[in-house]
Design a protein around this motif. Structure first.
Motif: not given
Lengths: 354, 488
Positions: B10-21
């Motif tokens: 299954y997918p990992n329970p968290f995701g990352f929101v990238p730091f903006a440029q």
């Protein structure tokens, strides 16, 4: 130029106000010293509060000790305390410093009465940080603000005093004593002064520790936004005075003015609505209180125009009426609202002045 | 190639929101105060509804060395509550992400763990302390966080939006006091349930500690592969051979958890994972509410008050998560604005808004791009970041998707890759790269392909975060739904 001099005609009146406050949320007033707290036994790797212990005496030893490679004790920031000598015995008690309450009240007055652009006028930056001309400019601005008696700085500094740290040789020394003195005492008759951690009672085993209030062990652990784990070294514990307990603030205001009553009104509303909190509030509204009882006693010199009116109004006598002082002072016990109509504006007018 | 292996998780329970440029916008306190003519003071009344059970850790009963029996809901003295700190932390983190602010509370460095499987690294420049703590500076590694995202006080008194609202205490010097305060949200005992369960293993932390390593492409973006000598004892003879380390550089972003049904998730662990036991969680039951609590605001520009109200409930199908067990589906929450009061005592320059009309306008507001523009808060929202975050915070019942952590193999979470496996993969993919001074630098695309091919061979499937997610059961379907359903 006429700067306000609070006691130009001496002391012609005193307002004694006393508030009894109930803590609605825990109060945090930190102390420099640290106790040590243990949350679990040395064999356990999991569980919180399974084996609770707080150590005050020689806490440094516990904090620096390692058991099986594990630090069993953590620092616990203590609540404010003071020592009292009673006969030949030294006693340590938790207390709420008057300076802390006074600071909160002063800040509240400034926040509400002074626009942001003018708030730092009476805070001089370090002399080596800004050019001398800038300092001079700021001093003149401050003087001008005080001359303009419509400006709230005048009322606030007249009550709290001012210690604008400028050169003593300066033409306008802006330093004077305030008219307000504050005393704070705990009013806490509940017999069981407990310490709790997450609702669990912690046994008091250290006789050296002050025992005059109920305390709650609180902790905070900041979370790293990338790992969502506890930030390394971020977890910390402290003792806070539990809610539901009482304390008293006694105000002793010399030569009270109508503006002082406005401030009392402001503080009453701000406290009861939770805008004015005491102690280290942080971002969590700690130190919120409600005023559950308030009493006011006004003493006026018989030399003041106001004394005749006070006598004529027939308010109850103050609790501390003194036959000797009755010749000099007229006193009355009256509600806050009545103080506003009693004619305080005439307090500093001496009989015969007209 | 074995496609089945890749499909088995299954997918990992968290995701990352990238730091903006772009760098965070910094302003002095005066500049922040002047972003609106109106400064407001008062409080908002809110109520929290549990969409899935919420647990805030209080006392934890344990048995033996390390077996939790029951985790009680947090109590402050006798009062059962969601502490103001939790609400504050949740909101600050959201605002820091969507408004492209600093990353507060960042851990400055990570040291090598006892098992030496990970690699110590510095998140920010913290060399002195790092060395003092026996950290060995690795010149191949860059700092994991760009300098502009690390809260600093030497910006001529300028701070980011989140610090203006929530406060900022620098390492040295004078701090900035926050302008928002959060009351604890009290919970009635009758709204608690004992029926919730949490998976765990005896002794150690169930999923290990979230200590990222620079030797994977999980928390870090790929940088390259480094050759390392590894010595093992085989038949009483020491043998040394080369192993590849997958060196990362730069954090992927800020971590947020997906919403899921905790029952399904916990069941997945307890039925299919070895050595799992369950312990009881005392929770605020799903659908139950907290008591009303206040969020105080003190002299903030009106636009930022709108921003706070928006941030607490940004869209009908975007929900926050708070408390313990977020990775297992717990802590999905909804915030209801139930009242407000402006401080009418403020000095005369401040206009006091009408409590009733303000509340009526905002209690059920449907935030569209137009309303965000009208309220003057669009300029503070980093749209791309918000869009990415919205895919993680998307909430719509029924919660059909399951998210679980990568399963431990016999060799652990991150087994060693043999050099010959890597060489095979490079040959398969026709990536003509070689080690230069022990390092093979890679493009993101090359790293992705290598990790994907290794994963397809059943080797180190949790090496590369995106590869792992993209090859997980239902992940692409979930992302498609979230993208379609969240209208921004």
């Amino acid at each position: 130029m006429s700067l306000p001099i609070p006691f130009e005609k001496g002391v012609l009146g005193v307002l004694n106000a006393e508030w009894r406050l109930k803590l609605e949320t825990p109060l945090i007033i930190r102390n420099e010293s640290k106790a040590a707290i243990k949350l679990q036994s040395e064999d356990q790797t999991k569980g919180r509060g399974t084996e609770l212990e707080i150590v005050w005496l020689n806490s440094e030893e516990k904090l620096s000790s390692n058991t099986k490679g594990k630090k069993l004790y953590s620092e616990l920031a203590d609540f404010n305390y003071n020592f009292e000598v009673n006969g030949n015995r030294l006693r340590v008690e938790y207390s709420i410093p008057a300076s802390s309450i006074r600071g909160s009240l002063r800040n509240s007055a400034i926040r509400r009465w002074i626009a942001p652009d003018y708030r730092n006028i009476f805070t001089l930056r370090k002399k080596d940080e800004i050019p001398k001309e800038e300092i001079e400019k700021q001093i003149m601005q401050a003087v001008k603000l005080l001359e303009d008696k419509k400006n709230a700085w005048f009322d606030i500094l007249s009550l709290f005093g001012n210690a604008f740290d400028i050169d003593s040789k300066h033409d306008h020394p802006l330093t004077w004593a305030g008219r307000l003195k504050i005393n704070v005492s705990l009013d806490n008759d509940t017999p069981d002064k407990e310490i709790t951690y997450c609702g669990k009672k912690v046994e008091r085993t250290d006789a050296h520790a002050p025992q005059n209030i109920s305390l709650n062990i609180a902790n905070r652990g900041p979370i790293d936004p990338v790992t969502m784990g506890a930030r390394s070294g971020g977890l910390h514990f402290w003792l806070e005075m539990s809610e539901g307990q009482f304390f008293r603030i006694k105000f002793h205001i010399l030569n009270p003015k109508l503006n002082d009553l406005e401030l009392l009104d402001l503080w009453t509303d701000e406290i009861n609505e939770g805008f004015l909190c005491f102690g280290a509030s942080g971002g969590e509204n700690n130190g919120r209180a409600s005023i559950v009882e308030e009493n006011y006693e006004l003493f006026v010199s018989r030399a003041s125009m106001l004394s005749t009116k006070i006598e004529d109004l027939g308010h109850p006598k103050p609790s501390r009426s003194d036959l000797l002082l009755d010749d000099i002072w007229v006193g009355a016990k009256l509600p806050r609202n009545d103080l506003k109509t009693v004619g305080l504006e005439n307090l500093l007018i001496l009989k015969g002045d007209n | 190639m074995n496609d089945n292996i890749a499909k088995q998780h299954y997918p990992n329970p968290f995701g990352f929101v990238p730091f903006a440029q772009e760098s965070p916008t910094l302003k002095s306190t005066d500049e922040w105060l002047k972003i609106d003519e109106k400064l407001v003071t008062g409080y908002l009344n809110y109520q929290i509804t549990a969409l899935t059970p919420i647990h805030i850790v209080g006392q934890q009963q344990a048995e033996g060395k390390g077996c939790i029996k029951k985790s009680y809901f947090y109590r402050r003295n006798e009062k059962i509550c969601i502490p103001g700190t939790s609400i504050r932390g949740m909101l600050r983190k959201f605002i820091e992400a969507v408004c492209n602010c600093w990353a507060s509370q960042i851990t400055p460095y990570f040291l090598t763990e006892k098992n030496h499987r990970n690699l110590a690294f510095m998140v920010i420049d913290s060399k002195d302390e790092f060395i003092k703590k026996d950290g060995k500076v690795d010149t191949d590694l860059k700092f994991s966080l760009s300098e502009e995202f690390y809260p600093q006080s030497d910006n001529q008194g300028k701070i980011d939006l989140a610090s203006f609202l929530f406060g900022f205490i620098p390492n040295k010097g004078i701090g900035w006091k926050g302008r928002i305060r959060f009351e604890d949200a009290e919970i009635s005992k009758s709204n608690l349930t004992d029926k919730c369960k949490m998976p765990d293993i005896t002794g150690d932390a169930f999923m290990g500690r979230p200590n990222p390593s620079a030797k994977t492409w999980w928390y870090h973006k790929p940088f390259g592969i480094r050759r390392r000598k590894k010595t093992v004892l085989l038949n009483n003879t020491e043998r040394t051979f080369d192993v590849p380390d997958f060196i990362g550089s730069g954090y992927r972003g800020r971590k947020f958890y997906f919403h899921q049904n905790p029952n399904s998730c916990v069941e997945e662990y307890t039925h299919n994972w070895p050595s799992i036991y369950e312990f009881d969680l005392e929770c605020l039951e799903a659908t139950k509410k907290s008591n009303v609590f206040r969020i105080y605001f003190e002299e903030i520009p009106l636009r930022l008050l709108y921003l706070i109200i928006w941030a607490l409930a940004p869209a009908y199908n975007l929900k926050h998560k708070m408390g313990y067990g977020k990775a297992y589906g717990y802590g999905s929450v909804h915030f209801d604005l139930v009242g407000c009061k402006f401080n009418s005592l403020a000095y005369s320059k401040i206009d006091t808004l009408d409590n009733t009309s303000f509340f009526n306008e905002l209690k059920d507001i449907n935030w569209s791009n137009q309303t965000l523009q009208e309220k003057g808060i669009m300029e503070f929202i980093h749209y791309d970041t918000f869009k990415k975050l919205s895919h993680i915070l998307y909430y719509e019942e029924p919660l059909n998707y399951i998210f679980t952590y990568p399963k431990f193999s016999e060799e652990g979470f991150l087994p060693v890759v043999r050099m010959r496996d890597l060489k095979d993969v490079l040959n398969d993919l026709v990536i003509p790269k070689s080690f230069v001074s022990g390092i093979m630098e890679l493009t993101e695309d090359e790293a992705y392909k290598i990790a994907k091919r290794l994963s397809q061979k059943g080797i180190k499937p949790a090496l590369h975060f995106e590869v792992y997610q993209n090859s997980a059961n239902g992940y692409n379907e979930y992302m498609k739904t979230a993208t379609e359903k969240v209208s921004l």
